[in-house]
Design an enzyme around this catalytic site. Structure first.
Site, PDB file in Angstrom:
ATOM      1  N   GLY A  40       2.652 -41.881  -5.790  1.00 12.83           N
ATOM      2  CA  GLY A  40       1.372 -41.411  -5.284  1.00 12.83           C
ATOM      3  C   GLY A  40       0.682 -40.606  -6.361  1.00 12.83           C
ATOM      4  N   GLY A  43      -0.839 -34.445  -6.631  1.00 15.89           N
ATOM      5  CA  GLY A  43      -1.238 -33.654  -5.479  1.00 15.89           C
ATOM      6  C   GLY A  43      -1.094 -34.381  -4.172  1.00 15.89           C
ATOM      7  N   GLY A  45       1.606 -34.729  -2.512  1.00 17.89           N
ATOM      8  CA  GLY A  45       2.601 -34.087  -1.656  1.00 17.89           C
ATOM      9  C   GLY A  45       4.018 -34.560  -1.915  1.00 17.89           C
ATOM     10  N   GLU A 178      10.915 -37.056 -10.650  1.00 26.28           N
ATOM     11  CA  GLU A 178      10.414 -37.552 -11.932  1.00 26.28           C
ATOM     12  C   GLU A 178      11.458 -37.471 -13.043  1.00 26.28           C
ATOM     13  OE1 GLU A 178       6.547 -36.513 -13.065  1.00 26.28           O
ATOM     14  OE2 GLU A 178       5.806 -36.280 -11.019  1.00 26.28           O
TER      15      GLU A 178
END
Lengths: 254, 392
Positions: A40, A43, A45, A178
């Protein structure tokens, strides 16, 4: 691929920070043995979702259920003891300790539980544990540096060390935030190879990732998060072709 | 035997040798007498214990003097109520300090960093004030708790002014006046007293070494390094900290009881914040987190205290005799600020210099010198290798 066993389920989780809806009614099922990527835009989420899973943040509504246990009622160390390990986005290691000790600590936690007073057995006598740690360090290509202080490692190597710290616990669920961010391309490829190798060992993983190359080479299933909501879910092929996803990444983000 | 264990055995042998032959080794610097050596040993134990908490976990307690004081009070009470034998006194002191540490630690360890330090300081100052006020029936307030003569039949005096020593009385130990502490009959004064403390110091050091090398020690170091990460690694850090806090409190209690063994009285000033600060200085000066550093720090501070505080203006004046009279007076006046009562000024300066230039304390200094030595040696090795290479 097994379709039956749900390891982790996120049920109607919402979290607000002030006026911002970081997560709203997020539902997510992670199947055993799969690699599940959450992608996504910035920011969206993603990190909040991971933090809710490991007890760093309490959800305003909803629950996270792992193997029948409601995780958001547990403390971080209890969640780990239940079998959920996490690798952080900024490498969280023990900078003053050697690599070997960095990796032995989570192994000790796995073997001895959350607390054990053991002041008489010398660390040097923990042969089994040390061998296990050395194997893992070989896996992540850090064996030669094992006696160095962890603070001396490069950022990429620190992240690999942290990965080793997660792997040595053989958790039922490994959450990776990540894992390749900030790595050079060849480092990224090495990490992907490593994660692929682990996939064969059947560890369930949730990966948050920006890098589409990483996501599409590893994930069995992808959930797309945008503005705190899951907007798409499916196999990599399904997600790639989904117009909503393209909008979120290209149009909606502006 | 494993390499590290063999090294540690060697270290223990050297350590024991140095401690036991201290009366001879420290003769040349004028410290070869029992009173001072005993002080080295006792404050060494205090600092070794403090280091288990501060050196390994990084939690800086500013209230460890409270445990020292409790150790002393418990020991003197044991002398008054049970026996002048030091063994029960030491056991009671260690247990009392451990229990008290469990209580203070349980509350204080809910916070970390500066808040933890302030909480421990507050607790210690509370204990100090209590010892002076409400607890006077136990502590004898300003006068301090002392060993007295036995309560004679027909006398009606409080326990603060007369002792009962039930165990000694039971065995019919005869007393003339105020008795001296003993270890199963061996009087704890002079050299006997020093050797008793020395053997306890060796045991205390051995336990600390064991903790440093154990799984438990690794956990404590990991707390210092990254406590948050340790929680996510599945470790509940709170009980580890509490146990470390209790162990270091028990070391302080042990040191306190030994102070009472050498001189059987206990006063509230032992719990004052300056005493808590002193052990922090010792540990940092010697090298926090190192095995031997705190002991070296304790030795240096107690030695310099002895030397500097005994120098008076007259000594200084005669020392600067070689100067012209006006200058002699001036220099004496200036330097007198740093000796006698003002020796703490010297201590402060020394502490500042060490913290600025050698943050790792004396041990870091020694390591640096050794490092230089090794480097030079290595250089020589490489140059010889270099010369040898063309021959291949």
């Amino acid at each position: 691929m097994s379709q039956n066993n749900i390891v982790l389920s996120v049920a109607d989780v919402s979290k607000r920070f002030g006026g911002l809806n970081a997560l709203s009614d997020v539902d997510l099922q992670i199947e055993e043995g799969t690699v599940h990527a959450i992608i996504g835009p910035n920011g969206a989420g993603k990190s909040t979702l991971l933090n809710v899973c490991v007890g760093r943040i309490k959800p305003d509504e909803g629950h996270v259920i792992f193997d029948g246990e409601i995780l958001d009622r547990h403390k971080p160390h209890e969640i780990n003891q239940l079998g959920v390990a996490r690798v952080f986005q900024t490498p969280e290691i023990f900078p003053d300790l050697s690599l070997l000790h960095n990796v032995m600590l989570p192994a000790l936690a796995k073997r001895d539980g959350a607390f054990k007073f053991n002041a008489w057995v010398g660390l040097e006598r923990e042969n089994a544990l040390r061998q296990e740690a050395e194997h893992i360090l070989e896996d992540v290509n850090l064996y030669d540096e094992r006696m160095q202080e962890a603070a001396s490692l490069s950022r990429g190597n620190k992240r690999r060390l942290e990965l080793a710290m997660g792997l040595i616990q053989k958790p039922r669920l490994l959450l990776l935030d990540e894992p390749t961010a900030g790595m050079a391309r060849h480092d990224t490829n090495r990490t992907i190879d490593l994660l692929k190798k682990l996939k064969a060992r059947g560890m369930t993983k949730v990966i948050i990732e920006h890098d589409m190359h990483v996501v599409f080479s590893l994930a069995d299933k992808i959930s797309v998060l945008a503005q705190g909501q899951i907007i798409a879910e499916g196999t990599p092929q399904e997600v790639r072709g989904n117009p909503k996803v393209q909008e979120a990444y290209l149009g909606g983000a502006h | 035997m494993l390499l590290q264990e063999r090294k540690d055995l060697f270290l223990m042998a050297i350590f024991s040798f140095v401690v036991l032959s201290a009366p001879i080794l420290f003769q040349p610097i004028g410290a070869g007498y029992p009173d001072l050596l005993q002080k080295f040993a006792i404050y060494g134990i205090f600092a070794i214990g403090f280091n288990i908490l501060f050196g390994l976990t990084g939690y800086l307690s500013f209230g460890h003097a409270a445990f020292l004081g409790i150790g002393s009070y418990a020991a003197v009470w044991s002398f008054k109520l049970f026996t002048m034998n030091v063994v029960p006194a030491i056991f009671l002191s260690v247990i009392a300090a451990g229990l008290f540490a469990a209580l203070i630690g349980f509350v204080s360890l809910r916070r970390s960093g500066i808040y933890f330090s302030i909480l421990t300081l507050a607790f210690a100052q509370m204990s100090y004030s209590l010892a002076y006020s409400v607890l006077t029936p136990i502590t004898n307030g300003e006068t301090g708790l002392q060993v007295r003569a036995l309560l004679k039949e027909g006398q009606t005096r409080g326990l603060l002014d007369a002792d009962i020593r039930v165990i000694d009385s039971f065995f019919g130990v005869e007393e003339f006046g105020i008795p001296i502490t003993n270890f199963f009959g061996l009087k704890m004064s002079g050299w006997e007293g020093f050797y008793f403390c020395a053997i306890i110091l060796i045991i205390a050091f051995f336990i600390s070494l064991k903790i440093f090398r154990s799984d438990f020690g690794l956990m404590l170091r990991a707390i210092k390094s990254n406590q948050n990460r340790l929680n996510y690694t599945g470790i509940n850090t709170r009980p580890y900290l509490l146990v470390a806090f209790m162990i270091s409190g028990m070391y302080a209690g042990l040191a306190g009881s030994l102070l009472a063994v050498t001189d059987p009285l206990a006063g509230a000033e032992r719990m004052q914040w300056t005493a808590s600060g002193e052990v922090v200085l010792m540990t940092i000066l010697g090298g926090a987190g190192t095995l031997i550093g705190p002991l070296i720090g304790a030795g240096i501070i107690k030695y310099l205290e002895q030397i500097f505080s005994s120098i008076n203006n007259y000594v200084l004046f005669t020392f600067f005799d070689f100067l012209p009279v006006e200058l002699q007076v001036l220099v004496t006046k200036l330097t007198s600020l740093f000796v006698g009562e003002g020796w703490e000024l010297t201590l402060g300066l020394m502490f500042m210099i060490v913290v600025v230039f050698l943050p790792g304390g004396v041990v870091e200094g020694i390591n640096r010198i050794m490092g230089l030595f090794h480097k030079r040696k290595r250089k020589e090795d490489t140059t010889t290798n270099h010369k040898a290479q063309p021959a291949e």
